[in-house]
Design an enzyme around this catalytic site. Structure first.
Site, PDB file in Angstrom:
ATOM      1  N   CYS A 222       0.839  -1.201   0.000  1.00  0.00           N
ATOM      2  CA  CYS A 222       0.000   0.000   0.000  1.00  0.00           C
ATOM      3  C   CYS A 222       0.873   1.250   0.000  1.00  0.00           C
ATOM      4  O   CYS A 222       1.743   1.409   0.858  1.00  0.00           O
ATOM      5  CB  CYS A 222      -0.908   0.007   1.224  1.00  0.00           C
ATOM      6  SG  CYS A 222      -1.927   1.500   1.352  1.00  0.00           S
TER       7      CYS A 222
ATOM      8  N   CYS B 287      -3.320   0.136   9.113  1.00  0.00           N
ATOM      9  CA  CYS B 287      -2.647  -1.163   9.070  1.00  0.00           C
ATOM     10  C   CYS B 287      -1.347  -1.104   9.871  1.00  0.00           C
ATOM     11  O   CYS B 287      -0.642  -0.101   9.844  1.00  0.00           O
ATOM     12  CB  CYS B 287      -2.338  -1.564   7.629  1.00  0.00           C
ATOM     13  SG  CYS B 287      -3.811  -1.896   6.622  1.00  0.00           S
TER      14      CYS B 287
ATOM     15  N   CYS C 141      -8.181   1.895  -0.677  1.00  0.00           N
ATOM     16  CA  CYS C 141      -7.766   1.117   0.497  1.00  0.00           C
ATOM     17  C   CYS C 141      -7.653  -0.344   0.072  1.00  0.00           C
ATOM     18  O   CYS C 141      -8.653  -0.955  -0.329  1.00  0.00           O
ATOM     19  CB  CYS C 141      -8.778   1.275   1.626  1.00  0.00           C
ATOM     20  SG  CYS C 141      -8.400   0.272   3.086  1.00  0.00           S
TER      21      CYS C 141
ATOM     22  N   GLN D 257     -19.670  -8.244  12.316  1.00  0.00           N
ATOM     23  CA  GLN D 257     -18.254  -8.548  12.096  1.00  0.00           C
ATOM     24  C   GLN D 257     -17.777  -7.945  10.784  1.00  0.00           C
ATOM     25  O   GLN D 257     -18.456  -8.043   9.760  1.00  0.00           O
ATOM     26  CB  GLN D 257     -18.033 -10.049  12.092  1.00  0.00           C
ATOM     27  CG  GLN D 257     -18.175 -10.698  13.455  1.00  0.00           C
ATOM     28  CD  GLN D 257     -17.023 -10.370  14.387  1.00  0.00           C
ATOM     29  OE1 GLN D 257     -15.956  -9.948  13.955  1.00  0.00           O
ATOM     30  NE2 GLN D 257     -17.237 -10.554  15.687  1.00  0.00           N
TER      31      GLN D 257
ATOM     32  N   ASP E   6     -19.662 -12.534  24.198  1.00  0.00           N
ATOM     33  CA  ASP E   6     -18.926 -11.814  23.151  1.00  0.00           C
ATOM     34  C   ASP E   6     -18.869 -10.349  23.563  1.00  0.00           C
ATOM     35  O   ASP E   6     -19.519  -9.496  22.967  1.00  0.00           O
ATOM     36  CB  ASP E   6     -19.629 -11.988  21.802  1.00  0.00           C
ATOM     37  CG  ASP E   6     -18.830 -11.414  20.640  1.00  0.00           C
ATOM     38  OD1 ASP E   6     -17.695 -10.954  20.872  1.00  0.00           O
ATOM     39  OD2 ASP E   6     -19.345 -11.417  19.506  1.00  0.00           O
TER      40      ASP E   6
ATOM     41  N   CYS F  20     -12.076 -10.094  21.011  1.00  0.00           N
ATOM     42  CA  CYS F  20     -11.356  -9.384  19.958  1.00  0.00           C
ATOM     43  C   CYS F  20     -10.091  -8.725  20.485  1.00  0.00           C
ATOM     44  O   CYS F  20      -9.399  -8.024  19.742  1.00  0.00           O
ATOM     45  CB  CYS F  20     -12.254  -8.336  19.294  1.00  0.00           C
ATOM     46  SG  CYS F  20     -12.845  -7.061  20.419  1.00  0.00           S
TER      47      CYS F  20
END
Length: 447
Positions: A81, A92, A177, A276, A373, A400
């Site tokens: 990228c 990122c 992106c 998600q 969750d 997560c």
């Protein structure tokens, strides 16, 4: 007397040997004087020149970017990228690492968090030490998968869409992106200007053609006429004037929801609600949770922090007409969606409110199966203790954040539960984020 302000070290450069990876998308190094550096854009074992981005003399640690690589790792690749790198887009963390290396780095972080916060080895956590890629995400060295079905673009003062720089409100304008899913890219959000907007979120549903744009205007900003490359519904975000300053979402035109497809069902997700982000994540997580819990006919189950009902629906179909499922969710709109999504399952009930407040009011004193969750911060000690007191034969914990998982596993151990099996999934490729599923069972006392 006021102490004199400490001198900023921002801009200072140090030649350092890069040490192990740390949670958060950076590696640890030390200056010659022993001061800790959290270095981004580096890899373990490299020798780099690190330029300080945050910190001052005497600080516990400094943040830095690797601006020159003197001795590269064999795992280093040229970032595909053009917007990745020091001082650029902060979306990122591992564009400069080969795909397999990224998963090993995430495995190292999970191992370290389990040891430090839960006192568990991978073996004690029932984890084989691997981070599994999502189906279809195995790509060649130097490539990244296009996985992200929801992208929130920040907009600069000139109306150009982009993504925020690391730990900054500054916007890095972009024209593409690489990790955005094809359904997001085809909308053409990045090709247009968005005057008077603060953010533009693009959503491309999985399993349907639904596309949605959620606009957040700057204070006093007026909505533009939205003309994109594909048909979309448009929502507008505003802030309430109440004490909690909750986000309010209004339909401008089109459906106020998108239809997602997972676990053999269609799911309505309304007004930019949670789903998600990875196109395969919902199916991957449902499969892992069901394999771990192995629901039986007639069992009673709880789905805590249930969102739009994903796990509740999967469990309900397995426990059958003699079983029952209770879901608890704090988002009012998600509760409405969950009730709509599961209306054909008579033995499912969805309650609105915070888990720690609603669960005691239900009067439930036992359950066979429980799914948690929780949000990124985790469930916390009090909620874990209350959940453990219900005596479930198995508990599935979906996390997560490996630090939150490790903290809550420690609380579960104190409450009499231990992980039987843990799996980790790379559902956020090229970032430092990772999803884990831990299956817990009561600890049987040895006689």
């Amino acid at each position: 007397m006021q102490s004199e302000p400490k001198a900023s070290l921002v801009g200072e450069e140090y030649e350092v040997e890069v040490g192990p990876v740390a949670h958060g998308g950076h590696c640890i190094a030390r200056t010659a004087e022993g001061q800790v550096l959290f270095v981004r854009h580096a890899l373990p074992g490299e020798r780099v020149v690190a330029r300080v981005t945050e910190g001052e003399e005497g600080a516990r640690f400094l943040r830095a970017d690797a601006v020159r690589v003197l001795d590269p790792s064999k795992d280093r690749v040229e970032a595909p990228c053009p917007f990745a790198g020091p001082g650029k887009c902060g979306g990122c963390d591992w564009q400069h690492a080969a795909p397999g290396a990224q998963r090993r780095l995430k495995a190292d972080v999970i191992t370290e968090q389990l040891a430090r916060l839960a006192g568990l080895t991978p073996e004690e956590a029932g984890w084989d030490g691997t981070v599994e890629p999502a189906p279809g995400d195995k790509v060649a060295r130097g490539e990244v998968p296009a996985w992200r079905t929801r992208v929130q673009y920040a907009v600069d003062e000139q109306g150009r869409p982009g993504l925020r720089r690391h730990r900054s409100h500054e916007v890095e304008p972009i024209d593409h992106c690489l990790i955005a899913a094809p359904g997001v890219t085809e909308l053409g959000v990045e090709k247009r200007e968005w005057p008077q907007m603060a953010t533009v979120e693009a959503i491309a549903a999985t399993g349907s053609s639904d596309r949605q744009v959620v606009l957040t205007p700057r204070p006093g900003g007026r909505l533009p006429i939205v003309e994109l490359d594909r048909p979309v519904s448009v929502l507008r975000v505003s802030e309430s004037r109440g004490r909690d300053r909750a986000r309010l979402v209004h339909r401008v035109h089109g459906r106020p929801f998108v239809r997602e497809r997972a676990a053999g069902r269609t799911w309505r997700v309304g007004e930019g609600g949670f789903w998600q982000v990875h196109s395969k994540a919902a199916d991957v997580l449902v499969e892992a949770v069901m394999q771990g819990l192995m629901p039986r006919k007639g069992e009673m189950a709880l789905d805590l922090y249930c969102g739009v009902g994903l796990f509740a629906g999967a469990i309900a179909e397995r426990v059958g007409e003699r079983g029952a499922v209770l879901g608890i969710e704090s988002s009012k709109r998600a509760v409405e969606d969950a009730r709509h999504n599961l209306q054909d399952l008579e033995r499912v009930r969805i309650e609105h409110g915070k888990v720690e407040q609603v669960l005691p009011r239900t009067g439930i004193t036992e359950a066979d199966l429980i799914v948690l969750d929780p949000p990124r911060a985790g469930a916390g000690k009090e909620t874990v203790a209350r959940v453990a007191a219900l005596g479930a034969r198995r508990i599935a914990y979906v996390a997560c954040d490996p630090a939150a998982l490790a903290r809550d596993l420690k609380y579960f151990r104190e409450a009499g539960y231990a992980p039987r099996r843990t799996r980790a999934f790379d559902l956020f490729p090229v970032t430092h984020h990772v999803e884990c599923v831990a299956i817990l069972e009561p600890v049987r006392e040895e006689r």
